[in-house]
Design an enzyme around this catalytic site. Structure first.
Site, PDB file in Angstrom:
ATOM      1  N   GLY A 149       0.837  -1.196   0.000  1.00 42.85           N
ATOM      2  CA  GLY A 149       0.000   0.000   0.000  1.00 42.85           C
ATOM      3  C   GLY A 149       0.864   1.235   0.000  1.00 42.85           C
ATOM      4  O   GLY A 149       2.060   1.169  -0.260  1.00 42.85           O
ATOM      5  N   GLY A 150       0.262   2.352   0.294  1.00 44.50           N
ATOM      6  CA  GLY A 150       0.994   3.611   0.286  1.00 44.50           C
ATOM      7  C   GLY A 150       1.941   3.739   1.457  1.00 44.50           C
ATOM      8  O   GLY A 150       2.839   4.576   1.453  1.00 44.50           O
TER       9      GLY A 150
ATOM     10  N   VAL B  97       3.156  -5.904   2.861  1.00 40.57           N
ATOM     11  CA  VAL B  97       2.809  -7.033   3.719  1.00 40.57           C
ATOM     12  C   VAL B  97       3.354  -8.306   3.080  1.00 40.57           C
ATOM     13  O   VAL B  97       3.142  -8.568   1.889  1.00 40.57           O
ATOM     14  CB  VAL B  97       1.285  -7.167   3.891  1.00 40.57           C
TER      15      VAL B  97
ATOM     16  N   ASP C  58      -8.725   2.957   9.819  1.00 43.73           N
ATOM     17  CA  ASP C  58      -8.658   2.678   8.383  1.00 43.73           C
ATOM     18  C   ASP C  58      -9.579   1.503   8.034  1.00 43.73           C
ATOM     19  O   ASP C  58      -9.159   0.541   7.386  1.00 43.73           O
ATOM     20  CB  ASP C  58      -7.203   2.385   7.981  1.00 43.73           C
TER      21      ASP C  58
END
Lengths: 927, 180
Positions: free
Chosen positions: A87-88, A92, A202
């Protein structure tokens, strides 16, 4: 070619009138010559590289992401296997570790942020610990986390196998009820985390997985906070969240609270029902996105839901959850879950009652600016409160079972936690509820919290009453005491210790409301029992003594204070400290009652006792010094006052390493003293420092901040900066009104505004403002309050200025009456009031009354404050005129000459009046 | 690594390379966080950055510098490395694939690449200058990378102000001529 050749040629050429010609003539090497020529051209262009320009370049280039580690890399105890996603803010990996011979699989999250400084690392570890403690069957567990070489953080999370909730709903072709049941699971899990004070930050479909068995697992709970880059000072630099699901306050950098998660849940619910994100700014309801028979089509679409099933309640639920105003959303994820459950069960959904959050915000909005109590203070108060309750519980529960004690402590702690949650610790300081709000909220909670037993509730209510009293909110203190007493009546005999606590508090409230006779009525009948009551008995005895002093029974008060000292001396612990405290309060009480010499004598003795005891300085001593300073200052002993004030400042700076209200107080009172002494230049730094300190520490509407503002006004007035003075006073009045401050400083500020208006020649306004000041003070302290003297003085002056002479006489009569009743005949206000009275009498043509009065006023003025020349000038002027009118020409001439000797050309005086005065000085009669 | 700025006799036992690495790491972290926070009107200011770093080092007592001069010499070096590293990485990943998505304060890819090329040209010119006149190169480092004034530069290098003025004038002309 050496470096020196090039540089030497360059520098020598620079010295020539025509460098090019010189070079051609002297430098034989054409290559070197060309090089030097280029340098000369560059030099002539004179382009100056920006100082520190490197950083701008670095900024324009941007930041590299750390390169992805290869599978097989060891990070902490884990071995990377394969990249699961990126992601940003993080990558992971699927990873594993050997755990007692078995292979444990995890999802290993590697944030792009690095964690360097020790503070940031500690903060990181704290958050990790909090998250690791969060265990819930529907929340993927944080297993472990650490920081490796180069500040590389890693987070090991439970590896969950399942499908994102939207995919699951699509693939399993879930009907509406099944989808809502999933959401109930999701909301309950989120609610459980919120109860542990953890916010997800989130929430989005990809973080909500559903196993094939239909169990929900929330991923990354609280992880967003770990991912967001922070600078070394702990400031969040770029919050990590997914804009599509982020609440407005999150997108705009506002406070992230549990309401932020509620919003995301609403968006998720909307999307799960309609297949569209409902927060697209259109304001359209979920049902309006669905067709009557069938919704969207295609392989990607969710199985459609019929519009009529959604219209109404479900629309309302979604729209409430995604309200732009956090206060209008569901108060908790649990409340959202309940409403969904009610919908599933066919019960009516909850009406949109305003939430506590909403009320608190409204309250804070009303009191904006006055909300200045720091969390540290709140924490201190409630920590003390919790301890008191805990100890009281232990003391009383000697015969009770230990389990019951534990229950009580737990109940109290849970209660306090609930109050803290309401305090919104995530809110920026200026938006946090004030201590007053918290007390109100805590009181309401104490009453409805079913987990509290009666005795704990009574204790809490008494403690809250005490806090209210300390805040000056006596009405609330009474209300809380009323409520506590109904519990006390059930629990304790009328002479039991908790009752005495309540009585002492009640008496304090009455005194605060200037009703000392009511305070006396609470305590006097119980007097005989105080001795057997230990510490609270001493408090009761002190309160009784104070009330006696308030009602003017000075002898009885002194005896009661003596009794308090004796009781304190009998206490097993800290008797000396308490004795000092009694003396402090006693001297303050006497000083407040204007019995300065007695008060000073006691203060002196207490101070000597303290010095002899060799005890370290503490707050009580500090207060004592201030009291001595005040007494000496009011009593006219300026050198002594000054010494005490300076000692108090030095002591408070020694006591407190950081800015502290006590220091601000000591600094401010000295500043005010200097202003009163007419030493403006010396006063200025103290006055300004006190104002800024008090505003920082206490908030701008705190009475002490308002006091400091008033002092600034007086300073400016003393400096002849009238406009600024008026502005300061008016600012204070505006704050009083806006924050509904009910403190003596507010009428005083009104009085000062009136004074400045009078000086500016706006006598109409001055009169009206002075009348307001008197009314405000009367409302505060009753008809015989000595504090009325000052506003009455302003009123008299304004009335004289305005020509309302008869009214002025009434005002000065009233002032003289109060001064006599309170033993203040020799004070400043009655003195100036006599001058106003003389002016009024003179204007009314009552010269025979004027003469003796003004003679005494002039004499008193010369004796009282030889520094204050301006008033003496005006007084002498009146004396000269009165004498002239009485035909005593020689005396009139002498008085006029004396006035002119003070100020040959008094600036603000009417020229005609001056001419008259000069005439008087020559002729001994008026023109 | 640093020649004229240090007073080796007074320097503590701490290994110079370790010190430099520490400064570099912290500066990198600081620059990173500043960059992410900076809005479009808020430019990264080397002077502020270096001085902030100096204050932090002072506060935490993490690294001991014999003299503030030594710190600024290290910081200037560190800034130079930071810029060089970043420019090299940027040019290596021209396509921008792995470049962090975090806002680049509104600058586009083109400007980023152009700036990276500028930075590399500067670095090459500075290396040439270093070979010619090491002291002048030190002056450039302190001025351009640590944001010091000429006065401060003279102080840090323990040189007469006039000497620094001359060094700067030569260095400036040299770099300008080299870069074009």
């Amino acid at each position: 070619m050496t470096s020196h050749t090039l540089r030497d040629w360059f520098e020598r050429a620079l010295e020539q009138a025509d460098p090019d010609a010189w070079l051609l003539q002297h430098c034989p090497d054409p290559v070197l010559r060309a090089q030097v020529a280029r340098l000369l051209a560059a030099d002539a262009a004179g382009i100056e590289p920006a100082t520190g320009g490197a950083a701008r370049l670095a900024e324009e280039i941007g930041m590299p992401a750390p390169s992805a580690p290869a599978p097989g890399t060891q990070i902490g105890p884990y071995v990377l296997e394969s990249l699961l996603g990126e992601g940003g803010f993080a990558r992971v990996f699927a990873a594993w570790r050997d755990h007692a011979g078995t292979r444990r699989e995890v999802a290993l999250k590697l944030p792009f942020r690095t964690v360097h400084s020790p503070e940031a690392q500690q903060q990181y570890q704290r958050e990790v610990r909090a998250l690791a403690a969060l265990e819930h069957p529907n929340i993927a567990h944080l297993i472990d986390a650490g920081i490796g070489a180069g500040g590389q953080a890693w987070i090991a999370l439970e590896r969950v196998r399942g499908a994102p909730i939207l995919d699951h709903a699509r693939e399993a072709r879930l009907d509406l009820a099944a989808r809502l049941r999933l959401m109930v699971q999701v909301c309950r899990a989120v609610d459980a985390a919120h109860r542990s004070l953890i916010v997800h930050r989130d929430l989005k479909p990809s973080n909500v997985l559903v196993s094939t068995a239909g169990q929900v697992k929330l991923l990354d709970f609280g992880i967003a906070k770990l991912l967001q880059p922070e600078d070394d000072a702990g400031q969040t630099a770029a919050p990590a969240f997914t804009p599509a699901y982020a609440a407005p306050e999150q997108r705009h950098g506002g406070a992230v609270t549990t309401a932020t998660d509620v919003y995301a849940l609403g968006v998720l619910l909307g999307e799960l029902v309609t297949g569209e994100r409902v927060n697209d700014g259109s304001g359209r309801t979920p049902s309006s996105r669905l067709g009557e028979a069938s919704g969207g089509a295609g392989a990607q679409a969710l199985p459609p839901i019929a519009r009529h099933k959604v219209r109404g309640d479900l629309d309302a639920i979604v729209m409430k959850a995604i309200d732009a105003d956090p206060a209008q959303r569901y108060a908790s994820a649990g409340a959202l879950a309940e409403d969904l459950q009610r919908l599933l069960d066919g019960h009516p959904v909850r009406a949109c009652a305003p939430t506590r959050w909403y009320r608190t915000r409204k309250f804070v909005a009303r009191h904006k600016g006055g909300v200045a109590v720091t969390m540290a203070f709140v924490l201190a108060v409630f920590a003390a409160l919790a301890l008191a309750v805990w100890q009281a519980g232990i003391a009383r529960a000697e015969a009770e079972r230990a389990a019951q004690q534990t229950h009580r402590a737990t109940a109290t702690r849970d209660f306090l936690v609930s109050v803290f949650e309401a305090a919104g610790p995530d809110l920026p300081r200026e938006h946090r509820p004030s201590l007053e709000d918290l007390v109100e909220d805590a009181g309401a909670r104490a009453l409805r919290d079913a987990a509290l037993t009666d005795d704990v509730r009574a204790d809490l209510l008494l403690s809250l009453a005490k806090v209210s009293g300390a805040l000056g909110d006596y009405d609330r203190e009474h209300a809380l005491l009323d409520r506590a007493e109904t519990d006390l009546a059930r629990l304790y005999a009328p002479d039991a210790e908790p009752w005495l606590r309540a009585r002492v508090l009640r008496a304090g409230a009455w005194r605060g409301q200037a009703r000392p006779e009511a305070a006396l009525a609470e305590l006097e009948p119980l007097q005989a029992s105080f001795a057997a009551r230990g510490r609270i008995g001493v408090d009761a005895q002190i309160a009784l003594a104070q009330a006696l002093a308030d009602v003017g029974r000075g002898e009885d008060a002194a005896a009661a204070f003596d009794a308090a000292r004796r009781l304190a001396a009998q206490l097993p612990e800290r008797a000396d400290e308490l004795a000092l405290r009694v003396d402090l309060l006693r001297s303050s009480g006497l000083i407040d009652a204007q019995r300065f010499s007695e008060g000073l004598a006691i203060a002196d003795r207490a101070l000597a006792d303290w010095k002899a005891s060799g005890r370290a300085p503490d707050r009580d001593v500090l207060q004592l010094l201030s009291a001595i300073g005040n007494a000496a200052s009011i009593g006219g002993d300026a050198p002594r006052a000054e010494a005490s004030y300076r000692e108090a400042i030095a002591l408070s700076e020694q006591l407190y390493a950081r800015p502290h209200p006590d220091t601000a107080w000591a600094v401010g009172i000295y500043g005010s003293f200097l202003v009163a002494q007419g030493r403006q230049a010396e006063a200025e730094p103290y006055v300004e420092r006190a104002l800024s300190m008090r505003r920082d520490l206490l908030g701008e509407a705190h009475p002490e901040s308002l006091d400091a503002l008033a002092a600034l006004g007086r300073l400016r007035a003393g400096q002849g900066r009238q406009e600024e003075a008026l502005a300061a006073f008016e600012q204070g009045v505006a704050l009083c009104e806006r924050e509904r401050v009910r403190q003596p400083v507010c009428p005083r500020l009104l009085g000062s505004v009136s004074q400045m208006q009078a000086i500016a020649g706006r006598s109409e306004q001055a009169l009206a403002t002075a009348a307001r000041a008197v009314a405000a003070q009367r409302a505060l302290g009753g008809p015989d309050d000595p504090q009325l003297l000052a506003p009455l003085g302003f009123l008299a002056r304004a009335q004289v200025k305005h020509g309302d002479y008869a009214a002025a006489l009434e005002t000065t009569d009233e002032l003289a009456r109060i001064a006599a009743a309170t033993g203040n005949q020799d004070g400043r206000e009655p003195h100036y009031a006599r001058f106003q009275r003389a002016l009024a009498l003179f204007a009314l043509g009552r010269n025979e009354e004027t003469l003796p009065l003004i003679d005494s006023v002039v004499a008193a003025q010369k004796q009282r404050t030889p520094n204050e020349r301006r008033p003496l000038f005006s007084m002498l002027l009146l004396q000269a005129r009165a004498l002239a009118r009485a035909g005593q020409r020689d005396e009139a001439r002498a008085a006029a000459r004396e006035a002119l000797a003070i100020e040959p050309k008094p600036a603000p005086l009417d020229p005609a009046l001056l001419a008259n005065l000069q005439h008087l000085a020559r002729e001994g009669r008026e023109r | 690594m640093i020649d004229s700025a240090d007073s080796p006799a007074a320097a503590p036992a701490q290994d110079a390379d370790a010190l430099f690495a520490q400064v570099y790491d912290r500066l990198k972290a600081l620059a990173g966080s500043r960059l992410q926070r900076a809005g479009p009107h808020e430019s990264l200011d080397a002077t502020a950055l270096v001085h902030e770093l100096y204050l932090r080092f002072g506060r935490h007592g993490e690294a001991r510098f014999a003299h503030p001069a030594q710190f600024f010499a290290y910081a200037a070096k560190a800034m130079r490395h930071l810029l060089g590293d970043r420019a090299r990485d940027r040019l290596r990943l021209r396509a921008g694939g792995d470049w962090q998505r975090i806002t680049l304060t509104g600058t586009g890819t083109e400007l980023a690449l152009q700036s990276a090329e500028d930075a590399m040209a500067l670095e090459q010119a500075l290396q040439k200058l270093e070979a010619l006149d090491a002291r002048a190169a030190r002056v450039v480092e302190l001025r351009y990378f640590a944001g010091l004034t000429l006065e401060q530069t003279a102080e840090v290098l323990a040189l007469a102000r006039r000497t620094v003025d001359r060094d700067w004038r030569f260095a400036r002309a040299f770099l300008q001529a080299e870069i074009g």
